[in-house]
Design an enzyme around this catalytic site. Sequence first.
Site, PDB file in Angstrom:
ATOM      1  N   GLY A 156       0.835  -1.190   0.000  1.00 40.90           N
ATOM      2  CA  GLY A 156       0.000   0.000   0.000  1.00 40.90           C
ATOM      3  C   GLY A 156       0.872   1.243   0.000  1.00 40.90           C
ATOM      4  O   GLY A 156       2.032   1.212  -0.438  1.00 40.90           O
ATOM      5  N   ILE A 158       2.315   2.839   2.463  1.00 40.72           N
ATOM      6  CA  ILE A 158       3.517   2.708   3.293  1.00 40.72           C
ATOM      7  C   ILE A 158       4.496   1.736   2.658  1.00 40.72           C
ATOM      8  O   ILE A 158       5.702   2.001   2.602  1.00 40.72           O
ATOM      9  CB  ILE A 158       3.132   2.281   4.720  1.00 40.72           C
ATOM     10  CG1 ILE A 158       2.392   3.423   5.424  1.00 40.72           C
ATOM     11  CG2 ILE A 158       4.373   1.876   5.515  1.00 40.72           C
ATOM     12  CD1 ILE A 158       1.815   3.057   6.778  1.00 40.72           C
ATOM     13  N   ARG A 235       1.364  -4.065  12.478  1.00 40.77           N
ATOM     14  CA  ARG A 235       0.623  -4.387  13.688  1.00 40.77           C
ATOM     15  C   ARG A 235       1.221  -5.640  14.318  1.00 40.77           C
ATOM     16  O   ARG A 235       1.581  -6.582  13.633  1.00 40.77           O
ATOM     17  CB  ARG A 235      -0.852  -4.639  13.370  1.00 40.77           C
ATOM     18  CG  ARG A 235      -1.687  -3.375  13.199  1.00 40.77           C
ATOM     19  CD  ARG A 235      -1.940  -2.710  14.541  1.00 40.77           C
ATOM     20  NE  ARG A 235      -2.850  -1.578  14.420  1.00 40.77           N
ATOM     21  CZ  ARG A 235      -2.467  -0.317  14.298  1.00 40.77           C
ATOM     22  NH1 ARG A 235      -1.167  -0.033  14.250  1.00 40.77           N
ATOM     23  NH2 ARG A 235      -3.356   0.657  14.227  1.00 40.77           N
ATOM     24  N   ASP A 259       8.539  -2.629  16.033  1.00 42.05           N
ATOM     25  CA  ASP A 259       7.977  -1.399  16.598  1.00 42.05           C
ATOM     26  C   ASP A 259       6.605  -1.651  17.196  1.00 42.05           C
ATOM     27  O   ASP A 259       6.067  -0.788  17.880  1.00 42.05           O
ATOM     28  CB  ASP A 259       7.869  -0.325  15.500  1.00 42.05           C
ATOM     29  CG  ASP A 259       7.371   1.006  16.031  1.00 42.05           C
ATOM     30  OD1 ASP A 259       7.906   1.463  17.063  1.00 42.05           O
ATOM     31  OD2 ASP A 259       6.447   1.590  15.432  1.00 42.05           O
ATOM     32  N   GLU A 264       0.282  -4.560  23.303  1.00 41.88           N
ATOM     33  CA  GLU A 264       0.972  -3.340  23.744  1.00 41.88           C
ATOM     34  C   GLU A 264       0.221  -2.697  24.923  1.00 41.88           C
ATOM     35  O   GLU A 264      -1.004  -2.730  24.967  1.00 41.88           O
ATOM     36  CB  GLU A 264       1.031  -2.333  22.587  1.00 41.88           C
ATOM     37  CG  GLU A 264       1.817  -2.830  21.401  1.00 41.88           C
ATOM     38  CD  GLU A 264       1.721  -1.883  20.201  1.00 41.88           C
ATOM     39  OE1 GLU A 264       1.088  -0.811  20.320  1.00 41.88           O
ATOM     40  OE2 GLU A 264       2.266  -2.225  19.146  1.00 41.88           O
ATOM     41  N   HIS A 282       6.383   1.380  19.672  1.00 43.15           N
ATOM     42  CA  HIS A 282       5.358   1.814  18.710  1.00 43.15           C
ATOM     43  C   HIS A 282       5.460   3.321  18.450  1.00 43.15           C
ATOM     44  O   HIS A 282       4.543   4.101  18.728  1.00 43.15           O
ATOM     45  CB  HIS A 282       3.959   1.459  19.206  1.00 43.15           C
ATOM     46  CG  HIS A 282       2.943   1.438  18.097  1.00 43.15           C
ATOM     47  ND1 HIS A 282       1.764   0.734  18.175  1.00 43.15           N
ATOM     48  CD2 HIS A 282       2.919   2.044  16.879  1.00 43.15           C
ATOM     49  CE1 HIS A 282       1.051   0.906  17.060  1.00 43.15           C
ATOM     50  NE2 HIS A 282       1.745   1.697  16.267  1.00 43.15           N
ATOM     51  N   VAL A 283       6.583   3.706  17.866  1.00 44.38           N
ATOM     52  CA  VAL A 283       6.869   5.132  17.661  1.00 44.38           C
ATOM     53  C   VAL A 283       7.017   5.508  16.191  1.00 44.38           C
ATOM     54  O   VAL A 283       7.576   6.551  15.864  1.00 44.38           O
ATOM     55  CB  VAL A 283       8.155   5.539  18.424  1.00 44.38           C
ATOM     56  CG1 VAL A 283       7.926   5.509  19.918  1.00 44.38           C
ATOM     57  CG2 VAL A 283       9.346   4.649  18.040  1.00 44.38           C
TER      58      VAL A 283
END
Length: 316
Positions: A156, A158, A235, A259, A264, A282-283
């Site tokens: 996609g 990204i 994810r 990440d 989480e 997760h940054v």
Amino acid sequence: MHTDTQPTILLIAPVMDALQAALDARYRVFRLYEQSDIPAFLVRHGADVQAVVTRGDVGVTRETLEQLPQVGMIAVFGVGTDAIDLNYTRERHISVGITAGVLTDDVADLALGLMLSASRRLCQGDRFVREGRWETTPPPLATKVSGKRIGIFGMGNIGQAIARRAKGFDMTILYTDRQRKDGLDYQWCADLHTLAAQSDFLVIAASGSAENRGIIDASVFNAMPERAWLINIARGSLVDEAALIKALQNHVIAGAALDVFENEPHVPTAFFALENVLLQPHVASATVETRQGMSQSVLDNLAGYFSHQDIPGLIQ
């Protein structure tokens, strides 16, 4: 001060202070996360809510939406919708808007950063210098990135941004997705296992849909070359974490850079003892510029809905 004419929104989870202030200035805001008795709160105020604001990692449950008979819009701070029942929102004709395109660059940047940091042992090198070991011991060798083969699972926006960056490292770019992407001059693989077998770096950039849950499992790790690295900026739910830990412990693959995690912010402690894994909280989108852009996108999506105009980030 709020008036009866201001639309009412329900904020599911905390967001940036600046966005919360902007929401307070424009709307009557209920904060669900501050309520001690959520069911009772929804019984009292659910019928007043016209729109929901939530984060991509939190979403909103169907049970909550069922208590909001007047809701017509969900504005997501992020691009993930896996924590929203899109079939249900479609049935209810609830619009869903995301911060489309705003965080693509940051996530792609971090994917390359993780790939470089993990394979070139940058975190270990920092500790090596700080602990004074350089004075007596030469540092261990790392793994080259340039010229290697990168496999991207999910092509996609990204995934394509990652591919463009990888091209600058003279990498051979392979990918798989639901279907071949016309106009992309990259090598198509018909399935995930074929992609994994040909990748020095396997980057997960697919959606966190129910069909993708746990799709990166032991069979994928066994298909990867022993020299290969797994990079996940999508994810945590896509990866079978127990299988990954076992693959790292047994050196089935060279390593991983993560990440995101399944539960989480709770991260399996088995990861902490491994030198061949790089962990981040997760940054991927956590830069000042992008978070400001995401905040503005949420406001624009809400403004479009309440003014009966186009919703810029509308997905359904």
